[in-house]
Design an enzyme around this catalytic site. Structure first.
Site, short mmCIF file in Angstrom:
data_model
loop_
_atom_site.label_atom_id
_atom_site.label_comp_id
_atom_site.label_asym_id
_atom_site.label_seq_id
_atom_site.Cartn_x
_atom_site.Cartn_y
_atom_site.Cartn_z
N ASN A 1 31.06 32.40 42.27
CA ASN A 1 31.30 33.84 42.09
C ASN A 1 31.61 34.06 40.62
O ASN A 1 32.72 33.82 40.16
CB ASN A 1 32.46 34.26 42.98
CG ASN A 1 32.66 35.76 43.09
OD1 ASN A 1 33.73 36.21 43.49
ND2 ASN A 1 31.66 36.56 42.76
N CYS B 1 40.40 40.73 43.03
CA CYS B 1 39.33 39.75 43.17
C CYS B 1 39.97 38.37 43.15
O CYS B 1 40.51 37.95 42.12
CB CYS B 1 38.32 39.89 42.03
SG CYS B 1 37.07 38.59 41.99
N GLY B 2 39.94 37.68 44.29
CA GLY B 2 40.61 36.39 44.38
C GLY B 2 40.03 35.34 43.46
O GLY B 2 40.77 34.63 42.75
N ASN B 3 38.70 35.21 43.44
CA ASN B 3 38.08 34.24 42.53
C ASN B 3 38.33 34.62 41.08
O ASN B 3 38.53 33.76 40.22
CB ASN B 3 36.58 34.14 42.82
CG ASN B 3 36.28 33.52 44.16
OD1 ASN B 3 36.84 32.49 44.52
ND2 ASN B 3 35.41 34.16 44.93
N ASN C 1 34.15 45.46 51.90
CA ASN C 1 33.51 44.15 51.86
C ASN C 1 33.30 43.68 53.30
O ASN C 1 34.15 43.90 54.16
CB ASN C 1 34.40 43.14 51.13
CG ASN C 1 34.69 43.56 49.70
OD1 ASN C 1 33.86 43.42 48.82
ND2 ASN C 1 35.89 44.09 49.47
N GLU D 1 29.53 41.60 49.43
CA GLU D 1 30.62 42.21 48.66
C GLU D 1 30.31 43.65 48.28
O GLU D 1 29.19 43.97 47.87
CB GLU D 1 30.90 41.40 47.39
CG GLU D 1 31.68 40.13 47.64
CD GLU D 1 32.38 39.63 46.39
OE1 GLU D 1 33.19 40.40 45.83
OE2 GLU D 1 32.12 38.49 45.97
N CYS E 1 34.04 34.83 47.88
CA CYS E 1 34.93 35.98 47.73
C CYS E 1 36.33 35.53 48.14
O CYS E 1 36.58 35.26 49.32
CB CYS E 1 34.46 37.14 48.60
SG CYS E 1 35.56 38.58 48.55
N GLY E 2 37.23 35.43 47.16
CA GLY E 2 38.56 34.92 47.43
C GLY E 2 39.38 35.82 48.33
O GLY E 2 40.02 35.34 49.29
N THR E 3 39.38 37.12 48.05
CA THR E 3 40.12 38.04 48.91
C THR E 3 39.50 38.08 50.30
O THR E 3 40.20 38.23 51.30
CB THR E 3 40.18 39.45 48.31
OG1 THR E 3 38.84 39.92 48.05
CG2 THR E 3 40.99 39.48 47.03
#
Length: 288
Positions: A14, A76-78, A199, A217, A226-228
Site C-alpha cells: 500500500n 490510514c493504518g499503513n 471502504n 478502498e 489496508c491497515g484500518t
C-alpha cells in the site's frame, strides 16, 4: 513550475508519496489536485495517494492523507506505520514511542529499531466506533451494525459496519479470491447509506487466529493492503463470534501480513512493516 522533495514508501504494498511539510510547501488549495497528479502511474510517480507529514500543536507530527482521487481521508493504518518510520529515522522524534495526530484523533506509535532503522511499527489505533452516527451511516440506533443484509445482483451479502476513524463495511465470504471485489466494492463504497463513502473488505476466516483479507478502498479502489481495514475486519470477526477478543490475529492481505489485536481494555493494536521505496523531486504545474 513548482516542485517538492518526496519519499515513496509502502506498507505491505500500500504505497503513498510522503512529503515532509516541516521542510516543503504545497499551497492548501493545490493539495487535492497535486495528490491526484502525483499518484497517477502514467503521468506522475504512481501511488495509492499522497501523505503529508506536518507539524502539530498536539503531537510531535501530524499525518494528512489524500487518496489518489484527491479526496482527503481521516486515517490510514499503513500510512501511520510509514509516518512513524519516517519521523523516527528523520529525527522528527527522539523516542521510540510517540503520538501522531490524524483527522480521526491522536494515535500512539511504537517503533522497533535495528541499527538505526525502523524494522517494525506498532500503532495503537484507539477504540473502534460502532454506532451509525460514529461510522457514519444513515439511520438511527446506538447498537452495533452487525450482519445486516445488502442485496446485489439478486444475492444477499451480510455486512458489519465499523469505523476505525474511517468507515468500513466488512463482508464474510468462503473464498476471498472469488469475492466480487471490483463489482460490489464500488457499489457499496458509493451507496447513499454512507454519506462519507465507505471502504469495503471481504474476509475469509481460516481459523480462530487467521484470516484472508481483500479490500476495495474508498477513493483508491483495489489496493494491496489496508491497515484500518484489517483492524475493522478483526473487530467485525469478534462481534460476529468468529474470533476471540484479546488474542493477536494474523491478517493475510494481498501484500503481506499484519498482526491485529482488539484488547480487553478496548483499543485495537496493529503491528506490521513499513518500507522505503525511493526518494526524489516531483515537479508539477497547476493550470490557471
Amino acid at each position: 513550475m513548482s516542485q517538492f522533495s518526496f519519499t515513496k514508501m509502502h506498507g505491505l504494498g500500500n504505497s503513498y508519496i510522503y512529503v515532509n511539510m516541516f521542510e516543503e510547501q504545497i499551497p492548501e488549495e493545490d493539495l487535492a489536485l497535486v495528490a491526484e497528479k502525483v499518484s497517477n502511474i502514467n503521468t506522475g510517480i504512481g501511488a495509492d495517494g499522497m501523505i503529508l507529514i506536518c507539524p502539530s500543536d498536539v503531537a510531535p507530527v501530524k499525518m494528512r492523507m489524500f487518496n489518489n482521487d484527491g479526496s482527503e481521508g481521516k486515517s490510514c493504518g499503513n500510512g501511520l506505520r510509514c509516518v512513524a518510520k519516517y519521523a523516527y529515522e528523520h529525527k522528527l522524534v527522539e523516542d521510540t514511542v510517540f503520538t501522531i495526530e490524524t483527522l480521526a484523533g491522536i494515535v500512539t506509535a511504537e517503533v522497533t529499531v535495528e541499527e538505526g532503522k525502523v524494522t517494525l511499527a506498532k500503532i495503537d489505533m484507539g477504540a473502534p466506533r460502532l454506532t451509525r452516527a460514529e461510522i457514519p451511516m444513515l439511520g438511527e440506533g446506538e447498537t452495533p451494525f452487525i450482519r445486516e443484509n445488502f442485496l446485489y445482483n439478486n444475492h444477499r451479502y451480510a455486512f458489519t459496519a465499523v469505523s476505525m476513524g474511517n468507515s468500513h463495511a466488512v463482508i464474510f465470504v468462503d473464498d476471498v479470491e472469488q469475492a466480487p471485489l471490483t463489482t460490489l466494492g464500488p457499489v457499496l463504497e458509493t451507496h447513499e447509506m454512507f454519506p462519507e463513502r465507505v471502504n469495503v473488505e471481504f474476509i475469509e476466516i481460516l481459523n480462530e487466529e487467521e484470516m484472508n483479507f481483500r479490500v476495495w478502498e474508498r477513493g483508491s479502489g483495489v489496493t494491496q493492503a489496508c491497515g484500518t481495514g484489517a483492524c475493522a475486519a478483526v473487530v467485525a470477526s469478534i462481534l460476529n463470534g468468529k474470533m476471540e477478543r484479546g488474542k493477536e490475529i494474523t491478517v493475510h492481505l494481498a501484500g503481506g501480513d499484519l498482526m491485529i489485536a482488539w484488547t480487553e481494555e478496548g483499543n485495537v493494536l496493529m503491528k506490521g512493516p513499513a518500507e522505503v521505496i525511493c526518494h526524489g523531486v516531483y515537479e508539477y504545474k497547476i493550470e490557471a
